[in-house]
Design a protein around this motif. Structure first.
Motif, PDB file in Angstrom:
ATOM      1  N   GLN A   6       0.961  -1.273  -0.018  1.00 32.83           N
ATOM      2  CA  GLN A   6      -0.097  -0.077   0.158  1.00 32.83           C
ATOM      3  C   GLN A   6       1.196   1.250   0.192  1.00 32.83           C
ATOM      4  OE1 GLN A   6      -2.268  -1.663   3.770  1.00 32.83           O
ATOM      5  NE2 GLN A   6      -3.535  -0.128   2.736  1.00 32.83           N
ATOM      6  N   PRO A   7       0.347   2.436  -0.822  1.00 27.41           N
ATOM      7  CA  PRO A   7       1.301   3.393  -0.519  1.00 27.41           C
ATOM      8  C   PRO A   7       1.303   3.957   0.922  1.00 27.41           C
ATOM      9  CG  PRO A   7      -1.121   3.962  -1.570  1.00 27.41           C
ATOM     10  CD  PRO A   7      -0.797   2.717  -1.371  1.00 27.41           C
ATOM     11  N   PRO A   8       2.366   4.715   1.581  1.00 26.98           N
ATOM     12  CA  PRO A   8       2.492   4.934   2.614  1.00 26.98           C
ATOM     13  C   PRO A   8       1.319   5.914   3.239  1.00 26.98           C
ATOM     14  CG  PRO A   8       4.425   5.836   1.613  1.00 26.98           C
ATOM     15  CD  PRO A   8       3.551   4.703   0.766  1.00 26.98           C
ATOM     16  N   SER A   9       1.099   6.807   2.514  1.00 25.12           N
ATOM     17  CA  SER A   9       0.115   7.961   2.872  1.00 25.12           C
ATOM     18  C   SER A   9      -0.662   8.446   1.469  1.00 25.12           C
ATOM     19  CB  SER A   9       0.902   9.378   3.599  1.00 25.12           C
ATOM     20  OG  SER A   9       1.904   9.771   2.619  1.00 25.12           O
ATOM     21  N   MET A  10      -1.614   9.193   1.697  1.00 25.03           N
ATOM     22  CA  MET A  10      -2.448   9.875   0.709  1.00 25.03           C
ATOM     23  C   MET A  10      -3.036  10.851   1.445  1.00 25.03           C
ATOM     24  SD  MET A  10      -4.359   6.716  -1.196  1.00 25.03           S
ATOM     25  CE  MET A  10      -5.187   7.833  -2.463  1.00 25.03           C
ATOM     26  N   ASP A  11      -3.640  12.050   0.650  1.00 26.24           N
ATOM     27  CA  ASP A  11      -4.441  13.293   1.240  1.00 26.24           C
ATOM     28  C   ASP A  11      -5.844  13.131   0.309  1.00 26.24           C
ATOM     29  OD1 ASP A  11      -1.612  15.162   1.494  1.00 26.24           O
ATOM     30  OD2 ASP A  11      -2.248  13.832   2.944  1.00 26.24           O
ATOM     31  N   THR A  83      -9.893  10.211   8.783  1.00 28.03           N
ATOM     32  CA  THR A  83      -8.455  10.450   8.752  1.00 28.03           C
ATOM     33  C   THR A  83      -8.064   9.190   9.845  1.00 28.03           C
ATOM     34  OG1 THR A  83      -8.393  12.853   8.398  1.00 28.03           O
ATOM     35  CG2 THR A  83      -6.603  11.759   9.946  1.00 28.03           C
ATOM     36  N   ALA A  84      -7.065   8.370   9.213  1.00 25.58           N
ATOM     37  CA  ALA A  84      -6.890   7.179   9.933  1.00 25.58           C
ATOM     38  C   ALA A  84      -5.648   6.494   9.143  1.00 25.58           C
ATOM     39  CB  ALA A  84      -8.007   6.294  10.020  1.00 25.58           C
ATOM     40  N   VAL A  85      -5.239   5.298   9.670  1.00 31.44           N
ATOM     41  CA  VAL A  85      -4.129   4.416   8.713  1.00 31.44           C
ATOM     42  C   VAL A  85      -5.384   3.341   8.435  1.00 31.44           C
ATOM     43  CG1 VAL A  85      -2.365   2.763   8.955  1.00 31.44           C
ATOM     44  CG2 VAL A  85      -2.322   4.926  10.312  1.00 31.44           C
ATOM     45  N   THR A 109      -1.717   2.526   4.905  1.00 33.15           N
ATOM     46  CA  THR A 109      -1.879   3.836   4.309  1.00 33.15           C
ATOM     47  C   THR A 109      -2.409   5.237   5.425  1.00 33.15           C
ATOM     48  OG1 THR A 109      -1.928   3.044   1.860  1.00 33.15           O
ATOM     49  CG2 THR A 109      -2.843   5.428   2.403  1.00 33.15           C
ATOM     50  N   GLN A 110      -1.720   5.765   5.546  1.00 36.19           N
ATOM     51  CA  GLN A 110      -2.016   7.111   6.450  1.00 36.19           C
ATOM     52  C   GLN A 110      -3.069   7.866   5.557  1.00 36.19           C
ATOM     53  OE1 GLN A 110      -1.884   8.200   9.863  1.00 36.19           O
ATOM     54  NE2 GLN A 110      -3.634   9.251   9.167  1.00 36.19           N
ATOM     55  N   LEU A 111      -4.253   7.820   5.633  1.00 39.60           N
ATOM     56  CA  LEU A 111      -5.072   8.740   4.876  1.00 39.60           C
ATOM     57  C   LEU A 111      -5.487   9.938   5.839  1.00 39.60           C
ATOM     58  CD1 LEU A 111      -7.154   9.487   2.531  1.00 39.60           C
ATOM     59  CD2 LEU A 111      -8.787   8.436   3.697  1.00 39.60           C
TER      60      LEU A 111
END
Lengths: 115, 116
Positions: A6-11, A83-85, A109-111
């Motif tokens: 998974q990608p580590p983060s997304m906005d 907002t969560a992992v 993924t940290q969203l």
């Protein structure tokens, strides 16, 4: 159980759809795709799961590709509370005897949902 | 009642102390789990109980001792812990230990443990 990427983060902007991808190219025929999320300082929460068909519930939709090598979790109208992992987990289904129900969490993924 | 409760919320203990973490569910679930989560890392499975019997021990050191006195309760007894054992300890339950498809795990809020 198959590994996931998974990608580590997304906005994501509030009110827009959040599409979280997961790659599970080594998935086996009897393995299900599960999604959990963990809001900061809380325990993980089940979101949705699927085997090969697309699934939808009150929280999200799960789109699984035909070859089952990847999937996408869709939050249709993201809010700040989303907002969560987000963890994508692949797990063997079927009736197990004695083996237990192991969830192996990846890094997720940290969203971050913003105004 | 779809809740898993854990007590205490926070615990600070010395390396020579003995303490216990408690987990409770009243959903009629027959499988219960302990996970350990270090800061900024995913949860890691420690133990699985199925029908009040230990079915999985993920090679956890003996200073962690689980106990399932009945189908609603799960304890984790702690003795002679090390500072590196400081973490969030999560309890979860599910209807069964195996099962097809949906056998979602319900998680408690966790106990944040600090070992001095």
């Amino acid at each position: 159980d198959a590994k996931t990427t998974q990608p580590p983060s997304m906005d994501c902007a509030e009110g827009r759809a959040a599409n979280l991808p997961c790659n599970h190219s080594t998935i086996s025929g009897n393995e299900y795709v599960y999604w959990y999320r963990q809001i900061h300082s809380q325990g993980p929460q089940y979101i949705i799961h699927g085997l090969k068909n697309n699934e939808t519930n009150e929280m999200a939709s799960l789109i699984i590709t035909e070859d089952r090598k990847s999937s996408t979790l869709i939050l249709p109208h993201a809010t700040l509370r989303d907002t969560a992992v987000y963890y994508c987990i692949v797990r063997v289904g079927g009736v197990l005897t004695g083996g237990g129900n192991k969830l192996t969490f990846g890094t997720g993924t940290q969203l971050k949902v913003e105004l | 009642d779809t809740e898993v409760t854990q007590t205490p919320k926070h615990l600070v203990m010395g390396m020579t102390n003995k303490k216990s973490l408690k987990c409770e569910q009243h959903m009629g679930h027959r499988a219960m789990y302990w996970y350990k989560q270090k800061a900024k890392k995913p949860p890691e499975l420690m133990f699985v109980y199925s029908y009040e019997k230990l079915s999985i021990n993920e090679s956890v050191p003996s200073r962690f001792s689980p106990e399932c006195p009945n189908s609603s309760l799960l304890n984790l007894h702690l003795h002679a812990l090390q500072p590196e054992d400081s973490a969030l300890y999560l309890c979860a339950s599910s209807q069964y230990a195996g099962g097809r498809g949906l056998n979602e795990q319900f998680f408690g809020p966790g106990t944040r443990l600090t070992v001095l």
